[in-house]
Write a protein that holds these residues in place. Sequence first.
Motif, short mmCIF file in Angstrom:
data_model
loop_
_atom_site.label_atom_id
_atom_site.label_comp_id
_atom_site.label_asym_id
_atom_site.label_seq_id
_atom_site.Cartn_x
_atom_site.Cartn_y
_atom_site.Cartn_z
N GLY A 1 -37.73 -18.87 15.00
CA GLY A 1 -37.48 -17.76 15.76
C GLY A 1 -36.32 -17.27 15.12
O GLY A 1 -36.25 -16.42 16.07
N LEU A 2 -35.71 -17.47 14.33
CA LEU A 2 -34.99 -16.72 13.44
C LEU A 2 -35.92 -15.23 12.63
O LEU A 2 -36.13 -15.18 11.78
CB LEU A 2 -34.07 -17.10 12.49
CG LEU A 2 -33.57 -19.83 13.06
CD1 LEU A 2 -32.51 -19.25 11.96
CD2 LEU A 2 -33.06 -18.24 14.47
N GLN A 3 -34.56 -13.90 12.13
CA GLN A 3 -34.57 -13.29 11.40
C GLN A 3 -34.18 -13.26 9.82
O GLN A 3 -33.44 -13.88 9.74
CB GLN A 3 -34.56 -11.81 11.77
CG GLN A 3 -34.83 -12.08 13.39
CD GLN A 3 -34.13 -9.82 13.52
OE1 GLN A 3 -33.85 -9.36 13.24
NE2 GLN A 3 -34.00 -9.81 14.83
N VAL A 4 -35.18 -13.51 9.11
CA VAL A 4 -35.02 -13.58 8.39
C VAL A 4 -34.65 -12.85 6.69
O VAL A 4 -35.37 -12.04 6.55
CB VAL A 4 -35.10 -14.91 7.01
CG1 VAL A 4 -34.47 -15.22 5.44
CG2 VAL A 4 -35.25 -16.05 8.09
N GLN A 5 -33.69 -12.08 6.38
CA GLN A 5 -34.37 -11.13 4.74
C GLN A 5 -33.46 -12.03 3.59
O GLN A 5 -32.63 -13.13 3.60
CB GLN A 5 -33.00 -9.51 5.26
CG GLN A 5 -33.53 -9.50 6.26
CD GLN A 5 -32.48 -8.24 6.65
OE1 GLN A 5 -31.65 -8.31 7.22
NE2 GLN A 5 -31.97 -7.12 5.97
N ARG A 6 -34.67 -11.77 2.37
CA ARG A 6 -33.79 -12.45 1.77
C ARG A 6 -33.58 -11.86 -0.13
O ARG A 6 -34.10 -10.37 -0.26
CB ARG A 6 -35.14 -13.46 1.08
CG ARG A 6 -35.85 -14.41 -0.23
CD ARG A 6 -36.58 -14.81 0.29
NE ARG A 6 -37.31 -15.17 -1.24
CZ ARG A 6 -38.78 -16.10 -1.27
NH1 ARG A 6 -39.23 -16.31 -0.17
NH2 ARG A 6 -38.59 -16.45 -2.43
N ALA A 7 -32.71 -12.20 -0.54
CA ALA A 7 -32.38 -11.78 -1.57
C ALA A 7 -32.30 -12.82 -3.47
O ALA A 7 -32.30 -13.98 -2.60
CB ALA A 7 -31.05 -11.30 -1.78
N SER A 8 -32.81 -12.51 -3.99
CA SER A 8 -32.86 -13.55 -5.83
C SER A 8 -32.33 -13.60 -6.45
O SER A 8 -31.92 -14.41 -6.91
CB SER A 8 -34.23 -14.08 -5.73
OG SER A 8 -34.39 -12.69 -6.50
N THR A 9 -31.10 -12.92 -6.79
CA THR A 9 -29.71 -12.29 -7.71
C THR A 9 -28.32 -12.43 -6.77
O THR A 9 -28.78 -11.64 -5.62
CB THR A 9 -30.00 -11.11 -8.47
OG1 THR A 9 -30.15 -10.34 -7.62
CG2 THR A 9 -32.03 -11.18 -9.24
N GLY A 10 -27.41 -12.43 -7.12
CA GLY A 10 -25.65 -12.12 -7.24
C GLY A 10 -26.16 -10.59 -6.52
O GLY A 10 -25.73 -10.01 -5.69
N PRO A 11 -26.10 -9.89 -7.63
CA PRO A 11 -26.33 -8.54 -7.20
C PRO A 11 -26.80 -7.84 -6.02
O PRO A 11 -26.61 -7.08 -5.04
CB PRO A 11 -26.44 -8.07 -7.87
CG PRO A 11 -26.45 -8.99 -9.20
CD PRO A 11 -26.43 -10.07 -8.76
N GLU A 12 -28.10 -8.38 -5.81
CA GLU A 12 -28.76 -8.19 -4.75
C GLU A 12 -28.56 -8.82 -2.91
O GLU A 12 -28.50 -8.05 -2.70
CB GLU A 12 -30.90 -8.38 -4.94
CG GLU A 12 -31.50 -7.05 -5.82
CD GLU A 12 -32.38 -8.63 -6.29
OE1 GLU A 12 -33.19 -10.07 -5.34
OE2 GLU A 12 -32.76 -8.08 -6.97
N GLY A 13 -27.87 -9.64 -3.44
CA GLY A 13 -27.71 -10.31 -1.86
C GLY A 13 -26.03 -10.09 -1.68
O GLY A 13 -25.72 -9.15 -0.42
N LEU A 14 -25.47 -9.40 -2.79
CA LEU A 14 -24.79 -8.39 -2.07
C LEU A 14 -24.01 -6.87 -2.09
O LEU A 14 -23.98 -6.93 0.04
CB LEU A 14 -23.52 -7.96 -3.63
CG LEU A 14 -21.49 -7.59 -3.34
CD1 LEU A 14 -21.38 -8.23 -1.81
CD2 LEU A 14 -21.14 -7.29 -4.03
N THR A 15 -25.70 -5.98 -2.50
CA THR A 15 -26.33 -5.00 -1.75
C THR A 15 -26.89 -5.52 -0.37
O THR A 15 -26.47 -4.63 0.60
CB THR A 15 -27.37 -5.08 -2.92
OG1 THR A 15 -26.16 -4.16 -3.79
CG2 THR A 15 -27.67 -2.94 -2.17
N LEU A 16 -27.49 -6.49 -0.09
CA LEU A 16 -28.33 -6.70 1.27
C LEU A 16 -26.96 -6.97 1.83
O LEU A 16 -27.46 -6.03 3.61
CB LEU A 16 -28.87 -8.09 0.97
CG LEU A 16 -29.46 -8.72 2.55
CD1 LEU A 16 -30.30 -8.13 3.04
CD2 LEU A 16 -29.80 -10.32 1.73
N VAL A 17 -25.95 -7.87 1.70
CA VAL A 17 -25.20 -8.18 2.92
C VAL A 17 -23.93 -6.55 3.27
O VAL A 17 -24.09 -6.32 4.36
CB VAL A 17 -24.20 -8.87 2.58
CG1 VAL A 17 -22.78 -9.50 3.40
CG2 VAL A 17 -24.27 -10.31 2.50
N LEU A 18 -23.42 -5.89 2.34
CA LEU A 18 -23.14 -4.92 2.35
C LEU A 18 -23.82 -4.05 3.37
O LEU A 18 -23.46 -2.71 3.81
CB LEU A 18 -22.64 -4.09 1.29
CG LEU A 18 -21.51 -4.74 0.92
CD1 LEU A 18 -21.46 -4.14 -0.65
CD2 LEU A 18 -19.84 -5.46 1.46
#
Length: 239
Positions: free
Chosen positions: A24-41
């Motif tokens: 029941g959790l929401q999940v957003q996903r990134a597969s590279t470091g830069p994509e992950g940093l952008t996702l969080v910010l």
Amino acid sequence: MNILLIEDDPRIADFLQRGLRAEGLQVQRASTGPEGLTLVLDTVRQNKPDMASTVVVLDLMLPGMNGLEICQTLRSQGVTIPVLMLTALSTLEERVAGLRMGADDYLCKPFEFEELLARLEALARRGQALQNVRPKHLHVADLILDLESMRATRAAEALNLTARELALLELLMSAPGRLFSRERILSSVWGLNEDPLTNVVDVYIRRLRSKIDDGRPVPLIQTMRGLGYRLEAPPEAQA
């Protein structure tokens, strides 16, 4: 709980995404470091209502930017979202380095899914505790929402709102001037399982507007045709 998953191994990422969503959790996903940093910010900038229960699951070894660099960048920019770091490296030095860079917890691969869940729940509770400094009231012009009693007034006059109307009002008042799409309102107030083709958002906006704006010299709820709704005071009412 909202999980920001940053993992480059597609097998592990798919397994975690399916398992977390099944819980029941929401999940957003990134597969590279830069994509992950952008996702969080980007998530932080959007300031979603579920921010207090957001946790980052961050792999240590990522292409483009490793987990330590991401964690250090987030903390240097004042981002306080809890971070659970995943790694195949289990040396004491690696764990200490991650914690010193701002990670909140560490989990070594391979791991049991139940342990991951337990750690995520603990981090989410910690994040919610840190967010308990939320204001007791939301103000927009002469409209006030008391978040403790969940009572609303306009010009000191009590508004008779239903629980759903109060939830809708809280969302709109949480970011005055921000445009909320119908889809975003539907997801936040009614949940992800609601039929996206329903007109329930428009119906409740009309109800809320009739109680908040009708007969008032300064309307606060604005419709952006084809885009969504926002609540804000005109410049002359922003004293």
